[in-house]
Design a protein around this motif. Sequence first.
Motif, PDB file in Angstrom:
ATOM      1  N   VAL A  59      14.552  11.148 -17.126  1.00 33.31           N
ATOM      2  CA  VAL A  59      13.947  10.189 -16.201  1.00 33.31           C
ATOM      3  C   VAL A  59      12.604   9.693 -16.736  1.00 33.31           C
ATOM      4  O   VAL A  59      12.188   8.571 -16.450  1.00 33.31           O
ATOM      5  CB  VAL A  59      13.775  10.833 -14.800  1.00 33.31           C
ATOM      6  CG1 VAL A  59      13.094   9.890 -13.834  1.00 33.31           C
ATOM      7  CG2 VAL A  59      15.121  11.268 -14.254  1.00 33.31           C
ATOM      8  N   LYS A  60      11.936  10.519 -17.531  1.00 31.94           N
ATOM      9  CA  LYS A  60      10.630  10.141 -18.079  1.00 31.94           C
ATOM     10  C   LYS A  60      10.704   8.853 -18.896  1.00 31.94           C
ATOM     11  O   LYS A  60       9.724   8.128 -19.002  1.00 31.94           O
ATOM     12  CB  LYS A  60      10.071  11.268 -18.956  1.00 31.94           C
ATOM     13  CG  LYS A  60       9.537  12.430 -18.140  1.00 31.94           C
ATOM     14  CD  LYS A  60       9.177  13.614 -18.993  1.00 31.94           C
ATOM     15  CE  LYS A  60       7.949  13.386 -19.821  1.00 31.94           C
ATOM     16  NZ  LYS A  60       7.498  14.609 -20.511  1.00 31.94           N
ATOM     17  N   LYS A  61      11.876   8.553 -19.455  1.00 41.19           N
ATOM     18  CA  LYS A  61      12.039   7.330 -20.252  1.00 41.19           C
ATOM     19  C   LYS A  61      12.002   6.072 -19.386  1.00 41.19           C
ATOM     20  O   LYS A  61      11.721   4.992 -19.871  1.00 41.19           O
ATOM     21  CB  LYS A  61      13.373   7.352 -20.999  1.00 41.19           C
ATOM     22  CG  LYS A  61      13.480   8.386 -22.083  1.00 41.19           C
ATOM     23  CD  LYS A  61      14.782   8.211 -22.831  1.00 41.19           C
ATOM     24  CE  LYS A  61      15.624   9.445 -22.660  1.00 41.19           C
ATOM     25  NZ  LYS A  61      16.936   9.349 -23.261  1.00 41.19           N
ATOM     26  N   HIS A  62      12.298   6.225 -18.107  1.00 39.32           N
ATOM     27  CA  HIS A  62      12.475   5.073 -17.230  1.00 39.32           C
ATOM     28  C   HIS A  62      11.325   4.841 -16.248  1.00 39.32           C
ATOM     29  O   HIS A  62      11.250   3.779 -15.644  1.00 39.32           O
ATOM     30  CB  HIS A  62      13.777   5.217 -16.445  1.00 39.32           C
ATOM     31  CG  HIS A  62      14.957   5.449 -17.328  1.00 39.32           C
ATOM     32  ND1 HIS A  62      15.513   4.456 -18.107  1.00 39.32           N
ATOM     33  CD2 HIS A  62      15.670   6.574 -17.591  1.00 39.32           C
ATOM     34  CE1 HIS A  62      16.523   4.954 -18.795  1.00 39.32           C
ATOM     35  NE2 HIS A  62      16.643   6.235 -18.495  1.00 39.32           N
ATOM     36  N   LEU A  63      10.472   5.832 -16.079  1.00 41.51           N
ATOM     37  CA  LEU A  63       9.356   5.727 -15.141  1.00 41.51           C
ATOM     38  C   LEU A  63       8.068   6.091 -15.852  1.00 41.51           C
ATOM     39  O   LEU A  63       8.082   6.756 -16.871  1.00 41.51           O
ATOM     40  CB  LEU A  63       9.570   6.660 -13.946  1.00 41.51           C
ATOM     41  CG  LEU A  63      10.807   6.402 -13.099  1.00 41.51           C
ATOM     42  CD1 LEU A  63      10.993   7.515 -12.077  1.00 41.51           C
ATOM     43  CD2 LEU A  63      10.722   5.060 -12.392  1.00 41.51           C
ATOM     44  N   ASN A  64       6.965   5.672 -15.280  1.00 43.60           N
ATOM     45  CA  ASN A  64       5.663   5.934 -15.882  1.00 43.60           C
ATOM     46  C   ASN A  64       5.267   7.392 -15.650  1.00 43.60           C
ATOM     47  O   ASN A  64       4.854   7.759 -14.554  1.00 43.60           O
ATOM     48  CB  ASN A  64       4.629   4.982 -15.278  1.00 43.60           C
ATOM     49  CG  ASN A  64       3.297   5.083 -15.972  1.00 43.60           C
ATOM     50  OD1 ASN A  64       3.167   5.684 -17.027  1.00 43.60           O
ATOM     51  ND2 ASN A  64       2.295   4.491 -15.370  1.00 43.60           N
ATOM     52  N   TYR A  65       5.405   8.199 -16.689  1.00 40.29           N
ATOM     53  CA  TYR A  65       5.043   9.613 -16.599  1.00 40.29           C
ATOM     54  C   TYR A  65       3.596   9.770 -17.030  1.00 40.29           C
ATOM     55  O   TYR A  65       3.204   9.184 -18.015  1.00 40.29           O
ATOM     56  CB  TYR A  65       5.950  10.461 -17.504  1.00 40.29           C
ATOM     57  CG  TYR A  65       5.650  11.935 -17.436  1.00 40.29           C
ATOM     58  CD1 TYR A  65       6.199  12.715 -16.426  1.00 40.29           C
ATOM     59  CD2 TYR A  65       4.806  12.545 -18.351  1.00 40.29           C
ATOM     60  CE1 TYR A  65       5.921  14.058 -16.348  1.00 40.29           C
ATOM     61  CE2 TYR A  65       4.514  13.890 -18.272  1.00 40.29           C
ATOM     62  CZ  TYR A  65       5.085  14.644 -17.272  1.00 40.29           C
ATOM     63  OH  TYR A  65       4.800  15.981 -17.185  1.00 40.29           O
TER      64      TYR A  65
ATOM     65  N   ASN B  40       0.808  -1.225   0.000  1.00 42.60           N
ATOM     66  CA  ASN B  40       0.000   0.000   0.000  1.00 42.60           C
ATOM     67  C   ASN B  40       0.841   1.274   0.000  1.00 42.60           C
ATOM     68  O   ASN B  40       0.624   2.187   0.787  1.00 42.60           O
ATOM     69  CB  ASN B  40      -0.974   0.029   1.184  1.00 42.60           C
ATOM     70  CG  ASN B  40      -1.967  -1.106   1.107  1.00 42.60           C
ATOM     71  OD1 ASN B  40      -2.416  -1.466   0.011  1.00 42.60           O
ATOM     72  ND2 ASN B  40      -2.292  -1.688   2.229  1.00 42.60           N
ATOM     73  N   CYS B  41       1.854   1.328  -0.859  1.00 46.49           N
ATOM     74  CA  CYS B  41       2.660   2.535  -0.977  1.00 46.49           C
ATOM     75  C   CYS B  41       2.977   2.792  -2.448  1.00 46.49           C
ATOM     76  O   CYS B  41       2.837   1.904  -3.287  1.00 46.49           O
ATOM     77  CB  CYS B  41       3.942   2.424  -0.161  1.00 46.49           C
ATOM     78  SG  CYS B  41       5.128   1.243  -0.819  1.00 46.49           S
ATOM     79  N   ASN B  42       3.374   3.994  -2.734  1.00 43.89           N
ATOM     80  CA  ASN B  42       3.749   4.385  -4.091  1.00 43.89           C
ATOM     81  C   ASN B  42       5.127   5.021  -4.069  1.00 43.89           C
ATOM     82  O   ASN B  42       5.478   5.719  -3.121  1.00 43.89           O
ATOM     83  CB  ASN B  42       2.748   5.394  -4.659  1.00 43.89           C
ATOM     84  CG  ASN B  42       1.363   4.808  -4.808  1.00 43.89           C
ATOM     85  OD1 ASN B  42       1.206   3.747  -5.376  1.00 43.89           O
ATOM     86  ND2 ASN B  42       0.366   5.491  -4.274  1.00 43.89           N
ATOM     87  N   ALA B  43       5.882   4.815  -5.130  1.00 47.69           N
ATOM     88  CA  ALA B  43       7.177   5.468  -5.297  1.00 47.69           C
ATOM     89  C   ALA B  43       7.017   6.551  -6.355  1.00 47.69           C
ATOM     90  O   ALA B  43       6.306   6.379  -7.339  1.00 47.69           O
ATOM     91  CB  ALA B  43       8.229   4.452  -5.728  1.00 47.69           C
ATOM     92  N   TYR B  44       7.672   7.694  -6.122  1.00 42.91           N
ATOM     93  CA  TYR B  44       7.578   8.816  -7.042  1.00 42.91           C
ATOM     94  C   TYR B  44       8.960   9.373  -7.343  1.00 42.91           C
ATOM     95  O   TYR B  44       9.852   9.331  -6.507  1.00 42.91           O
ATOM     96  CB  TYR B  44       6.750   9.952  -6.430  1.00 42.91           C
ATOM     97  CG  TYR B  44       5.324   9.600  -6.141  1.00 42.91           C
ATOM     98  CD1 TYR B  44       4.364   9.659  -7.144  1.00 42.91           C
ATOM     99  CD2 TYR B  44       4.925   9.225  -4.872  1.00 42.91           C
ATOM    100  CE1 TYR B  44       3.049   9.352  -6.880  1.00 42.91           C
ATOM    101  CE2 TYR B  44       3.601   8.909  -4.593  1.00 42.91           C
ATOM    102  CZ  TYR B  44       2.669   8.978  -5.609  1.00 42.91           C
ATOM    103  OH  TYR B  44       1.370   8.664  -5.349  1.00 42.91           O
ATOM    104  N   PHE B  45       9.101   9.951  -8.538  1.00 48.13           N
ATOM    105  CA  PHE B  45      10.218  10.828  -8.834  1.00 48.13           C
ATOM    106  C   PHE B  45       9.736  12.221  -8.473  1.00 48.13           C
ATOM    107  O   PHE B  45       8.656  12.637  -8.883  1.00 48.13           O
ATOM    108  CB  PHE B  45      10.603  10.764 -10.317  1.00 48.13           C
ATOM    109  CG  PHE B  45      11.643  11.777 -10.688  1.00 48.13           C
ATOM    110  CD1 PHE B  45      12.978  11.511 -10.448  1.00 48.13           C
ATOM    111  CD2 PHE B  45      11.282  12.995 -11.248  1.00 48.13           C
ATOM    112  CE1 PHE B  45      13.948  12.454 -10.768  1.00 48.13           C
ATOM    113  CE2 PHE B  45      12.239  13.932 -11.567  1.00 48.13           C
ATOM    114  CZ  PHE B  45      13.573  13.667 -11.330  1.00 48.13           C
TER     115      PHE B  45
END
Length: 84
Positions: A27-33, A5-10
């Motif tokens: 970073v947008k290439k590596h994470l769900n933007y 029940n947690c989320n990770a963010y840039f």
Amino acid sequence: MGITNCNAYFVALYNKNGEGNTWTGSVKKHLNYPSMFLIGSNFWNKILPNDIDFYTFEQIYHDALVELNLNEHINTLINKIIKD
């Protein structure tokens, strides 16, 4: 990570492209933007208490900087470094 029940963010404390503009960066290439990104006001609105929005926080922050006379202190430090 074993945490449920947690989320990770840039996170970026401010939007280098200007508040309200689409953030650009590799970073947008590596994470769900944009779902994994908290940029500028989105970050502050996420962590601030419910009764303080980003624009209220901006005003509080500005007033604190003026009260502390931070710009003058920074200029004094810079000038001291330049003279040394």
